[in-house]
Design an enzyme around this catalytic site. Structure first.
Site, short mmCIF file in Angstrom:
data_model
loop_
_atom_site.label_atom_id
_atom_site.label_comp_id
_atom_site.label_asym_id
_atom_site.label_seq_id
_atom_site.Cartn_x
_atom_site.Cartn_y
_atom_site.Cartn_z
N LYS A 1 0.69 -0.50 0.38
CA LYS A 1 0.03 0.00 -0.20
C LYS A 1 0.82 1.28 0.15
O LYS A 1 0.95 1.84 1.07
CB LYS A 1 -1.16 -0.07 0.95
N1 PMP Z 1 -8.08 -1.78 -3.10
C1 PMP Z 1 -7.29 -0.99 -2.18
C2 PMP Z 1 -6.35 -0.18 -3.84
C3 PMP Z 1 -7.21 -0.11 -1.48
O1 PMP Z 1 -7.11 1.36 -1.29
C4 PMP Z 1 -8.16 -0.70 -0.33
C5 PMP Z 1 -7.80 0.29 0.64
N2 PMP Z 1 -7.01 -0.14 1.79
C6 PMP Z 1 -8.73 -1.77 -0.79
C7 PMP Z 1 -8.81 -2.52 -2.09
C8 PMP Z 1 -9.36 -3.04 0.55
O2 PMP Z 1 -8.45 -3.16 1.84
P1 PMP Z 1 -8.65 -2.70 3.19
O3 PMP Z 1 -10.44 -3.48 3.19
O4 PMP Z 1 -7.79 -3.56 3.81
O5 PMP Z 1 -9.32 -1.43 3.54
#
Ligand code: PMP
Length: 312
Positions: free
Chosen positions: A146
């Site tokens: 991320k």
């Molecule tokens: N994909 C992307 C590109 C994201 O930015 C997020 C948000 N963090 C997610 C998927 C979903 O991840 P999470 O459920 O851990 O928030």
């Protein structure tokens, strides 16, 4: 920020920050839910572990331990006396480092920010499109991290979708298979089964995605992680996004094709309701996913009188 509690107006960064120019940072998005006279952080440890992994992948040296970052997050909410739904944004980024692209020797900064946060979308169901942009691929930058720089991909896809009148974009991976939204994972329902792209489809391995997979199995709903072809989006029975910001969010149309009867699907509704029960602390089995802010402090207060005053 960098080991001290400071007002957000004093949390200053240089315009010459490496991260600003080159995207060399990693971050998290975490939610805390206010209920039962407390505030509970949802799956805090898993988010901080993902932050550590993102940092490792991107050569961002994050020295703080998972435990340290978790307890600082709890303390930050308490110091701000937050008693509402809260969004937590830890960010670890490269500071002043000149024009040399190599981030390794550039100083690293660590900050955790908070703000009051209810919902990401004002609507309860979304009109979406398949983006003309492809999701970043592991052959250039690793989608599993991320990382700040990765979000240019999401930002231009989102801007294009919104300018064209849609609420959200769905990105295909470099092979033309369904990947995810700009800040969400995607699930479709076909013949009573949940189908979602695998981690190898250039997705961010979402913690809400993992939560939904676990809750679905609890509900005896079969979940299949497999590649999804674009046209399957148009012919599925239901579709929804998952993510920390959007939680469980129904998709009503994709490229102007109505999904199901154009309203939130039955299974989507059941999963959304179960998810909400879990985040509200009503499901004992998953109570370990919720880190209580104030109760934690009361426990710690015995050994630290400075913190004791925060919990009162
Ligand atoms: N994909 C992307 C590109 C994201 O930015 C997020 C948000 N963090 C997610 C998927 C979903 O991840 P999470 O459920 O851990 O928030």
């Amino acid at each position: 920020m960098d080991g001290e509690f400071v007002r957000s107006s004093d949390a200053k960064v240089s315009v010459l920050s490496h991260a600003l120019h080159y995207g060399t940072g990693v971050f998290e998005g975490i939610r805390a839910y206010a209920h039962s006279e407390n505030v509970y952080i949802f799956r805090l440890k898993e988010h901080i572990e993902r932050l550590k992994n993102s940092a490792k992948i991107c050569y961002v040296d994050l020295k703080n331990s998972v435990d340290d970052l978790c307890s600082t997050t709890v303390e930050l909410i308490a110091r701000n006396e937050m008693r509402c739904q809260t969004y937590i944004r830890p960010i670890v980024f490269k500071g002043i480092g000149g024009i040399d692209l190599n981030p390794v020797k550039v100083p690293t900064h660590v900050a955790i920010c908070l703000f009051k946060f209810e919902s990401y979308f004002e609507k309860s169901g979304l009109d979406t499109c398949v983006s003309s942009w492809r999701r970043i691929s592991d052959v250039s930058t690793p989608p599993m991290a991320k990382a700040c720089g990765h979000y240019l991909n999401s930002a231009i896809a989102k801007a294009e979708a919104c300018l064209n009148g849609y609420d959200e974009a769905i990105l295909l991976d470099s092979n033309g298979l369904v990947s995810e939204g700009t800040g969400e994972n995607i699930f479709i329902v076909k013949d009573g089964k949940l189908v979602t792209p695998p981690p190898t489809a250039s997705i961010l391995n979402g913690i809400t995605r993992d939560t939904v997979i676990k809750l679905a199995s609890e509900m005896h709903v079969q979940v299949v992680e497999r590649n999804i072809a674009r046209a399957e989006l148009y012919t599925c029975d239901e579709a929804f996004f998952t993510g920390t910001a959007v939680e469980v969010m129904p998709i009503l149309t994709i490229d102007k094709r109505q999904i199901g009867d154009g309203e939130m699907g039955v299974l989507t509704g059941r999963i959304k309701a179960f998810f909400s029960e879990v985040t509200s602390g009503n499901v004992e089995k998953y109570s370990s996913w919720l880190t209580p802010v104030y109760a934690t402090l009361v426990k710690e207060a015995r050994s630290d009188p400075a913190i004791a005053t925060l919990s009162s």
